[in-house]
Write an enzyme that holds these catalytic residues in place. Structure first.
Site, short mmCIF file in Angstrom:
data_model
loop_
_atom_site.label_atom_id
_atom_site.label_comp_id
_atom_site.label_asym_id
_atom_site.label_seq_id
_atom_site.Cartn_x
_atom_site.Cartn_y
_atom_site.Cartn_z
N GLN A 54 -18.20 6.72 -31.00
CA GLN A 54 -19.37 7.58 -31.18
C GLN A 54 -20.10 7.77 -29.85
O GLN A 54 -20.82 8.73 -29.66
CB GLN A 54 -20.31 6.97 -32.23
CG GLN A 54 -21.53 7.80 -32.54
CD GLN A 54 -22.20 7.34 -33.83
OE1 GLN A 54 -21.68 7.53 -34.92
NE2 GLN A 54 -23.36 6.72 -33.71
N LYS A 77 -19.99 11.09 -27.14
CA LYS A 77 -20.58 12.42 -27.23
C LYS A 77 -21.71 12.74 -26.26
O LYS A 77 -21.69 13.77 -25.59
CB LYS A 77 -21.06 12.67 -28.66
CG LYS A 77 -19.91 12.97 -29.58
CD LYS A 77 -20.34 12.94 -31.02
CE LYS A 77 -19.23 12.40 -31.87
NZ LYS A 77 -18.76 11.05 -31.51
N ASN A 136 -12.88 10.29 -39.22
CA ASN A 136 -12.22 9.99 -37.94
C ASN A 136 -11.40 11.16 -37.41
O ASN A 136 -11.49 11.51 -36.23
CB ASN A 136 -11.34 8.74 -38.08
CG ASN A 136 -12.15 7.52 -38.46
OD1 ASN A 136 -13.38 7.57 -38.44
ND2 ASN A 136 -11.48 6.44 -38.81
N ASN A 168 -38.80 24.35 0.43
CA ASN A 168 -37.82 23.29 0.18
C ASN A 168 -36.57 23.78 -0.56
O ASN A 168 -36.67 24.62 -1.44
CB ASN A 168 -38.47 22.17 -0.63
CG ASN A 168 -39.56 21.46 0.16
OD1 ASN A 168 -39.49 21.39 1.39
ND2 ASN A 168 -40.58 20.98 -0.53
N TYR A 224 -9.55 3.98 -34.77
CA TYR A 224 -10.95 4.35 -34.57
C TYR A 224 -11.83 3.10 -34.54
O TYR A 224 -11.64 2.16 -35.29
CB TYR A 224 -11.44 5.28 -35.71
CG TYR A 224 -12.91 5.66 -35.53
CD1 TYR A 224 -13.28 6.75 -34.75
CD2 TYR A 224 -13.92 4.88 -36.10
CE1 TYR A 224 -14.61 7.08 -34.56
CE2 TYR A 224 -15.26 5.21 -35.90
CZ TYR A 224 -15.59 6.31 -35.13
OH TYR A 224 -16.91 6.62 -34.93
N LYS A 236 -44.19 24.27 4.13
CA LYS A 236 -42.86 23.90 3.63
C LYS A 236 -42.23 24.91 2.69
O LYS A 236 -42.89 25.54 1.87
CB LYS A 236 -42.93 22.56 2.87
CG LYS A 236 -43.25 21.35 3.69
CD LYS A 236 -42.13 20.86 4.57
CE LYS A 236 -40.91 20.40 3.81
NZ LYS A 236 -41.12 19.06 3.22
N GLU A 280 -30.63 20.52 -3.67
CA GLU A 280 -30.92 19.08 -3.77
C GLU A 280 -30.69 18.58 -5.20
O GLU A 280 -30.16 17.50 -5.43
CB GLU A 280 -32.35 18.79 -3.35
CG GLU A 280 -32.56 18.89 -1.86
CD GLU A 280 -34.02 18.72 -1.49
OE1 GLU A 280 -34.34 17.75 -0.81
OE2 GLU A 280 -34.85 19.57 -1.90
N SER A 283 -44.36 22.87 -1.16
CA SER A 283 -44.87 21.51 -1.22
C SER A 283 -46.31 21.57 -1.71
O SER A 283 -47.02 22.54 -1.47
CB SER A 283 -44.79 20.89 0.17
OG SER A 283 -45.80 19.91 0.34
N THR A 302 -16.39 18.65 12.87
CA THR A 302 -15.72 17.47 12.32
C THR A 302 -16.62 16.32 12.74
O THR A 302 -17.23 16.38 13.82
CB THR A 302 -14.29 17.27 12.89
OG1 THR A 302 -14.39 17.07 14.30
CG2 THR A 302 -13.39 18.47 12.61
N HIS A 303 -16.77 15.33 11.88
CA HIS A 303 -17.70 14.22 12.12
C HIS A 303 -19.14 14.74 12.30
O HIS A 303 -19.95 14.10 12.97
CB HIS A 303 -17.31 13.39 13.35
CG HIS A 303 -15.87 13.03 13.41
ND1 HIS A 303 -15.36 11.86 12.89
CD2 HIS A 303 -14.80 13.72 13.89
CE1 HIS A 303 -14.04 11.82 13.06
NE2 HIS A 303 -13.68 12.94 13.66
N1 ARG Z 1 -20.36 9.64 -36.12
C1 ARG Z 1 -19.04 9.17 -35.95
C2 ARG Z 1 -18.60 9.40 -34.52
O1 ARG Z 1 -19.24 10.09 -33.85
C3 ARG Z 1 -18.11 9.90 -36.84
C4 ARG Z 1 -16.90 9.12 -37.23
C5 ARG Z 1 -17.31 7.96 -38.01
N2 ARG Z 1 -16.23 7.29 -38.61
C6 ARG Z 1 -16.36 6.07 -39.12
N3 ARG Z 1 -15.34 5.56 -39.65
N4 ARG Z 1 -17.47 5.41 -39.03
O2 ARG Z 1 -17.64 8.85 -34.05
#
Ligand code: ARG
Length: 462
Positions: A324, A327, A112, A287, A319, A285, A292, A279, A157-158
Site C-alpha cells: 500500500q 502509492k 490484490n 531570483n 501481497y 533582486k 531552483e 526579494s 569542463t570542470h
Molecule cells: N489498499 C490496498 C493497497 O493499496 C489494497 C489491497 C489490499 N489488499 C489486502 N489484502 N489487504 O494495497
C-alpha cells in the site's frame, strides 16, 4: 457489509478508530477511482461473458459503477475512513445504489489483483501524459536552438572555460537527454501495460474466468503468466521511478545552468519578469526561483525511488500490506515530474533571454582557443604533444604579459614556432574555432544544422 464490518463475520468487534485511520488508504488512493471503475466494468463484462453472472446483473453493475463515476466527477463522492480504501468505497456505494447484486462484483477477484490493475492503468495514462510533455519541452528547445546556431557560448569542463560552442549545440544536448527520457518511458510502458487482473488474491480463482478478455477490454498488451508474481510485482513502478529520476536529473542540470547563467558573474541570460521572483528585502533582486525549485524537487523523486526499492526488498510472496506504501510516492513523483516539465518548458519558452552581446564578448576574452593553436601546428606536421607543450608556453607568456592569444604579433608567434603564419589569427577567432569542429556530433555549424534537422524529424515522426 455493515458499517462496522468491512470484512467477514470472523471479526467480532470494530477496528480501533486510530487503527482504522492507520490502515486506510482512501485519503490517497481515491486518485485511482476512475481506473478502479474501468477495471470493475471490464471485470463485470467478463463475469457475464463467462456465464458467472447474468447479463442483466452485468448491466446493473455497470450502471451502478457509471453512476459512481458521475457522482465523483460532480464532486459528490466523498467516502470516509470507514471505507478503508477506494476498492471498498466503490463496492459499498455500489450496493447502496443497486442493492444486493452489487455484492456479486467481487466474484473471482481480490483487492490484490484489483489494486495492481488500477495502479497500472493510472501509470499508463501518466506515462503518456509525461511523454507528451517531453515532446513539448523538446520542441521548445528546438525553437530556441534554431535561432542560435551562430550564437556562441563558452563551453566548460570542470566549470573552467574549455572550448567555445554553438549555443544551439549546447541546447541540443538537453534535447538528446529528453529524447532518451521519452524512449525510456516508452520502454517502461511495455512492462506497465501487463494485466494482473484475474490473479486473484495470489493463486488464481476457482471460477472459469477469461483473463485475456479483461486484458483486451482494458487495452493491456499482455497478462501476467504467474498469479503470485502478478499481484506482488512492483518492478514496473520502480522502473517508472528510475525513468522519472533521470528526467529530474536532466531538468535539474539545465536548471543549474540557468541559475548560473542568470547570475551577475555570468550574465548569459536575463530572466523575464513572468518567470522570476523578487526579494522581500532587497529591491534590486530578481531570483531564479523556477529552476531552483526544479533542482530542489529533484530530491523528492529520488527519495520515492529509494523508498519503493526498500519497501520491496524484504517482501515474501505474495501481497503484503507494505505494498500500500507504493502509492503516495508514485503519485508525488508523477505530479512532481509533470509540474517541473511544465515549469521548465514555460521558462525556456518565455522566461529566458540569451544576452547574445555578452556571450560574444565572453567567448573572445579567454584562452578557449588554445586547443586550436595546438591543432594548427599539428595540422602542419608538428606532433600534437609537442604542439601542446609549445602552446602551454605561449599561454603562460600571455598570462604574464596580460595578453590574449589574438593580441600576439606575428613575430611573437614565430618566435614560438616558425610554422606560425598570418592565417593563425583566422584560425583562433571564436567563430572559426566553432565552425571547424565539423566532426560528426561536434559543434561545427554544419553539424549543428544537420543535428537540428534530424531532431525536428525525430519528434515529428514518432
Ligand atoms: N489498499 C490496498 C493497497 O493499496 C489494497 C489491497 C489490499 N489488499 C489486502 N489484502 N489487504 O494495497
Amino acid at each position: 457489509m455493515t458499517e462496522q464490518q468491512t470484512w467477514s463475520q470472523r471479526f467480532e468487534s470494530a477496528l480501533h478508530p486510530a487503527i482504522a485511520r492507520f490502515n486506510a488508504s482512501i485519503n490517497f488512493d481515491i486518485e485511482l477511482l476512475e481506473y478502479d471503475l474501468d477495471g470493475s466494468v471490464a471485470h463485470a463484462k467478463m463475469l457475464s461473458k463467462c456465464g458467472i453472472i447474468s447479463s442483466e446483473e452485468k448491466e446493473q453493475l455497470i450502471a451502478g459503477l457509471e453512476q459512481i463515476r458521475q457522482e465523483y466527477r460532480q464532486g459528490k463522492f466523498h467516502p470516509g475512513i470507514e471505507s478503508e480504501d477506494v476498492h471498498f468505497a466503490v463496492e459499498r456505494r455500489l450496493v447502496e445504489i443497486i442493492g444486493d447484486v452489487g455484492k456479486k462484483l467481487h466474484t473471482a477477484r481480490s483487492r490484490n489483483d484489483q489494486v495492481g490493475t488500477d495502479i497500472r492503468l493510472y501509470l499508463r495514462d501518466q506515462i503518456q501524459q509525461i511523454r507528451t510533455q517531453l515532446r513539448q519541452f523538446q520542441s521548445v528547445i528546438l525553437d530556441i536552438a534554431e535561432n542560435h546556431v551562430e550564437t556562441l557560448i563558452p563551453g566548460y569542463t570542470h566549470l573552467q572555460r574549455a572550448q567555445p560552442l554553438s549555443l544551439a549545440h549546447h541546447l541540443l544536448a538537453y534535447f538528446q537527454m529528453a529524447q532518451r527520457d521519452w524512449e525510456r518511458l516508452g520502454d517502461v510502458y511495455r512492462r506497465v501495460n501487463v494485466s494482473p487482473l484475474g490473479c486473484g488474491a495470489l493463486a488464481g480463482t476457482t471460477f472459469p474466468i477469461d483473463r485475456h478478455y479483461t486484458a483486451e477490454l482494458l487495452h493491456f498488451d499482455d497478462i501476467y503468466a504467474n498469479s503470485l508474481d502478478g499481484v506482488s510485482d512492483r518492478d514496473f513502478a520502480i522502473e517508472f521511478l528510475c525513468a522519472a529520476s533521470l528526467i529530474m536529473v536532466h531538468l535539474s542540470r539545465l536548471a543549474e545552468e540557468v541559475i548560473l547563467w542568470s547570475s551577475e558573474e555570468f550574465r548569459f541570460v536575463t530572466l523575464q519578469d513572468s518567470c522570476a521572483t523578487g526579494s522581500s528585502i532587497m529591491p534590486q533582486k530578481k531570483n531564479p526561483d523556477v529552476p531552483e525549485l526544479v533542482r530542489g524537487k529533484t530530491g523528492r523523486v529520488f527519495g520515492h525511488l529509494q523508498a519503493l526499492l526498500v519497501v520491496m526488498k524484504g517482501l515474501p510472496l505474495a501481497y503484503n500490506k507494505d505494498l500500500q506504501e507504493d502509492k503516495q510516492g508514485l503519485f508525488d513523483a508523477v505530479n512532481t515530474v509533470k509540474a517541473c516539465l511544465e515549469a521548465m518548458t514555460i521558462l525556456l519558452k518565455e522566461g529566458l533571454e540569451f544576452c547574445t552581446q555578452r556571450l560574444t564578448q565572453a567567448v573572445g576574452e579567454d584562452f578557449s582557443n588554445a586547443t586550436d593553436v595546438a591543432d594548427y601546428l599539428a595540422a602542419r606536421g608538428v606532433p600534437f604533444r609537442e604542439a601542446y607543450n609549445i602552446v602551454g608556453k605561449i599561454v603562460k607568456t600571455c598570462i604574464t604579459t596580460g595578453k590574449l592569444l589574438k593580441d600576439l604579433t606575428l613575430e611573437e608567434w614565430q618566435k614560438f614556432h616558425p610554422k606560425f603564419a598570418a592565417d593563425i589569427y583566422q584560425a583562433i577567432s571564436p567563430q572559426q574555432v566553432v565552425a571547424s569542429r565539423n566532426s560528426y556530433g561536434g559543434t561545427g555549424f554544419k553539424q549543428v544544422r544537420a543535428a537540428l534537422l534530424a531532431a525536428r524529424a525525430q519528434i515529428s515522426n514518432q
